[in-house]
Design a protein around this motif. Sequence first.
Motif, PDB file in Angstrom:
ATOM      1  N   PRO A   1       0.813  -1.223   0.000  1.00 40.48           N
ATOM      2  CA  PRO A   1       0.000   0.000   0.000  1.00 40.48           C
ATOM      3  C   PRO A   1       0.843   1.268   0.000  1.00 40.48           C
ATOM      4  O   PRO A   1       0.387   2.314  -0.475  1.00 40.48           O
ATOM      5  N   ALA A   2       2.066   1.184   0.528  1.00 40.53           N
ATOM      6  CA  ALA A   2       2.930   2.366   0.536  1.00 40.53           C
ATOM      7  C   ALA A   2       3.244   2.829  -0.880  1.00 40.53           C
ATOM      8  O   ALA A   2       3.439   4.023  -1.125  1.00 40.53           O
ATOM      9  N   ALA A   3       3.309   1.891  -1.824  1.00 40.85           N
ATOM     10  CA  ALA A   3       3.567   2.273  -3.214  1.00 40.85           C
ATOM     11  C   ALA A   3       2.420   3.104  -3.769  1.00 40.85           C
ATOM     12  O   ALA A   3       2.626   4.048  -4.544  1.00 40.85           O
ATOM     13  N   THR A   4       1.191   2.774  -3.355  1.00 40.58           N
ATOM     14  CA  THR A   4       0.034   3.563  -3.784  1.00 40.58           C
ATOM     15  C   THR A   4       0.086   4.961  -3.185  1.00 40.58           C
ATOM     16  O   THR A   4      -0.203   5.965  -3.863  1.00 40.58           O
ATOM     17  N   ARG A   5       0.455   5.058  -1.893  1.00 40.58           N
ATOM     18  CA  ARG A   5       0.600   6.371  -1.258  1.00 40.58           C
ATOM     19  C   ARG A   5       1.686   7.185  -1.951  1.00 40.58           C
ATOM     20  O   ARG A   5       1.537   8.395  -2.162  1.00 40.58           O
ATOM     21  N   LEU A   6       2.773   6.529  -2.295  1.00 39.65           N
ATOM     22  CA  LEU A   6       3.878   7.210  -2.969  1.00 39.65           C
ATOM     23  C   LEU A   6       3.428   7.769  -4.316  1.00 39.65           C
ATOM     24  O   LEU A   6       3.707   8.930  -4.643  1.00 39.65           O
ATOM     25  N   ALA A   7       2.730   6.963  -5.092  1.00 42.31           N
ATOM     26  CA  ALA A   7       2.276   7.417  -6.410  1.00 42.31           C
ATOM     27  C   ALA A   7       1.355   8.622  -6.286  1.00 42.31           C
ATOM     28  O   ALA A   7       1.482   9.604  -7.040  1.00 42.31           O
ATOM     29  N   ALA A   8       0.425   8.571  -5.336  1.00 42.95           N
ATOM     30  CA  ALA A   8      -0.523   9.677  -5.161  1.00 42.95           C
ATOM     31  C   ALA A   8       0.197  10.944  -4.709  1.00 42.95           C
ATOM     32  O   ALA A   8      -0.086  12.053  -5.205  1.00 42.95           O
ATOM     33  N   ALA A   9       1.146  10.803  -3.772  1.00 43.97           N
ATOM     34  CA  ALA A   9       1.863  11.971  -3.258  1.00 43.97           C
ATOM     35  C   ALA A   9       2.750  12.592  -4.333  1.00 43.97           C
ATOM     36  O   ALA A   9       2.818  13.822  -4.460  1.00 43.97           O
ATOM     37  N   TYR A  10       3.401  11.751  -5.136  1.00 44.66           N
ATOM     38  CA  TYR A  10       4.266  12.294  -6.180  1.00 44.66           C
ATOM     39  C   TYR A  10       3.441  12.984  -7.261  1.00 44.66           C
ATOM     40  O   TYR A  10       3.833  14.021  -7.802  1.00 44.66           O
ATOM     41  N   ARG A  11       2.281  12.410  -7.558  1.00 43.14           N
ATOM     42  CA  ARG A  11       1.406  13.015  -8.569  1.00 43.14           C
ATOM     43  C   ARG A  11       0.903  14.378  -8.110  1.00 43.14           C
ATOM     44  O   ARG A  11       0.802  15.316  -8.902  1.00 43.14           O
ATOM     45  N   ARG A  12       0.581  14.484  -6.810  1.00 43.13           N
ATOM     46  CA  ARG A  12       0.142  15.783  -6.285  1.00 43.13           C
ATOM     47  C   ARG A  12       1.259  16.805  -6.355  1.00 43.13           C
ATOM     48  O   ARG A  12       1.023  17.976  -6.671  1.00 43.13           O
ATOM     49  N   ARG A  13       2.476  16.388  -6.026  1.00 41.95           N
ATOM     50  CA  ARG A  13       3.605  17.321  -6.004  1.00 41.95           C
ATOM     51  C   ARG A  13       4.063  17.703  -7.405  1.00 41.95           C
ATOM     52  O   ARG A  13       4.496  18.828  -7.641  1.00 41.95           O
ATOM     53  N   HIS A  14       3.965  16.744  -8.345  1.00 42.26           N
ATOM     54  CA  HIS A  14       4.490  16.975  -9.703  1.00 42.26           C
ATOM     55  C   HIS A  14       3.455  16.563 -10.748  1.00 42.26           C
ATOM     56  O   HIS A  14       3.634  15.576 -11.465  1.00 42.26           O
ATOM     57  N   PRO A  15       2.374  17.307 -10.867  1.00 44.11           N
ATOM     58  CA  PRO A  15       1.305  16.905 -11.787  1.00 44.11           C
ATOM     59  C   PRO A  15       1.710  16.936 -13.252  1.00 44.11           C
ATOM     60  O   PRO A  15       1.071  16.270 -14.076  1.00 44.11           O
ATOM     61  N   ARG A  16       2.775  17.663 -13.585  1.00 46.72           N
ATOM     62  CA  ARG A  16       3.190  17.771 -14.995  1.00 46.72           C
ATOM     63  C   ARG A  16       4.256  16.756 -15.375  1.00 46.72           C
ATOM     64  O   ARG A  16       4.653  16.676 -16.536  1.00 46.72           O
ATOM     65  N   VAL A  17       4.724  15.997 -14.426  1.00 43.27           N
ATOM     66  CA  VAL A  17       5.814  15.061 -14.687  1.00 43.27           C
ATOM     67  C   VAL A  17       5.269  13.702 -15.104  1.00 43.27           C
ATOM     68  O   VAL A  17       4.339  13.176 -14.493  1.00 43.27           O
ATOM     69  N   GLU A  18       5.841  13.139 -16.133  1.00 42.37           N
ATOM     70  CA  GLU A  18       5.500  11.774 -16.543  1.00 42.37           C
ATOM     71  C   GLU A  18       6.410  10.798 -15.804  1.00 42.37           C
ATOM     72  O   GLU A  18       7.634  10.865 -15.917  1.00 42.37           O
ATOM     73  N   VAL A  19       5.806   9.906 -15.039  1.00 42.88           N
ATOM     74  CA  VAL A  19       6.561   8.885 -14.305  1.00 42.88           C
ATOM     75  C   VAL A  19       6.499   7.590 -15.101  1.00 42.88           C
ATOM     76  O   VAL A  19       5.411   7.039 -15.330  1.00 42.88           O
ATOM     77  N   ARG A  20       7.643   7.128 -15.524  1.00 48.02           N
ATOM     78  CA  ARG A  20       7.710   5.873 -16.278  1.00 48.02           C
ATOM     79  C   ARG A  20       8.134   4.753 -15.330  1.00 48.02           C
ATOM     80  O   ARG A  20       9.161   4.857 -14.669  1.00 48.02           O
ATOM     81  N   ILE A  21       7.351   3.707 -15.266  1.00 47.08           N
ATOM     82  CA  ILE A  21       7.614   2.598 -14.369  1.00 47.08           C
ATOM     83  C   ILE A  21       8.241   1.443 -15.154  1.00 47.08           C
ATOM     84  O   ILE A  21       7.711   1.019 -16.189  1.00 47.08           O
ATOM     85  N   ARG A  22       9.355   0.973 -14.649  1.00 46.13           N
ATOM     86  CA  ARG A  22      10.008  -0.207 -15.222  1.00 46.13           C
ATOM     87  C   ARG A  22       9.967  -1.314 -14.184  1.00 46.13           C
ATOM     88  O   ARG A  22      10.641  -1.240 -13.164  1.00 46.13           O
TER      89      ARG A  22
END
Length: 288
Positions: free
Chosen positions: A104-125
């Motif tokens: 669940p921490a990964a979900t919290r991380l994704a949401a927090a990063y999206r809020r902080r950087h809404p214009r950034v594309e996060v590519r997951i490998r």
Amino acid sequence: MELRALRYFVAVAEELHFGRAAVRLHMSQPPLSRAIKRLEAEVGAALFHRTSAGVALTPAGTVLLDEARGLLERAERARVRVAEAGGAGAGTVTVGILGDSADPAATRLAAAYRRRHPRVEVRIREAGLTDPTCGLHAGTVDVALTRGPFDTTGLTVREPRADPVGALLRADDPLARRDSLSLADLAGRRWFRFPRDTDPLWQAYWNGGEAREGPVVRTVQECRQAVAWNGTVGMTLLGHEPGDGLVVVPLAGMPPSRVRVAWNEGDDRPLVRSFVRIALDAYGARSG
């Protein structure tokens, strides 16, 4: 007070040891000690009780630690916002994640990063179990959210959390009815194992420190299938849902599996630094 001095102080305060803090900061211990003494002179109070075993925070040090973390976080936020305003932040960051991570921490991380950087594309490998650095050593990702241990040459690593592990067994295995097991209980059993060229530190940990015989696997799902089809055994996280027909029994005496946030040494790009900070918060640790 300089931000650099505050970063030095936070490192010592979190490690409670000058030597470990110096390693974390990639510097030698004498200049770190001198920097802390200058900071103590500047604030007019001792920040640490020094002993032969290490250090402990004084009341003044405890107050400064809380304030320093806030100041460093605000400074980093300002740095990221300025970079984004200048166009540097409207880009991408590539994150390596160990496969089949349902934390669940990964979900919290994704949401927090999206809020902080809404214009950034996060590519997951998503990486298999044969590459615990998730592409860092190969140069295909900017930062990795993974587990140790592995070769950290050229990398900076933080470990925000440790999770207990257990033995993965088929539900009809006689050992599956036990409340706990030791590695000795699994002696002589066939284990799932990783390809020969997989990081030796990683193999040693997940094989319980022994050379094992058994089917070679590359993903979490292959581990589970090896147990389900062949009755082999192995290690997994105690909190993971193993799937139908499988159980996880706690392994007594086995050190926990440590979550690792890792990135390349010297990579101080705002988006990477911000990811690390948010990841440490999401996984239950304050960053320095």
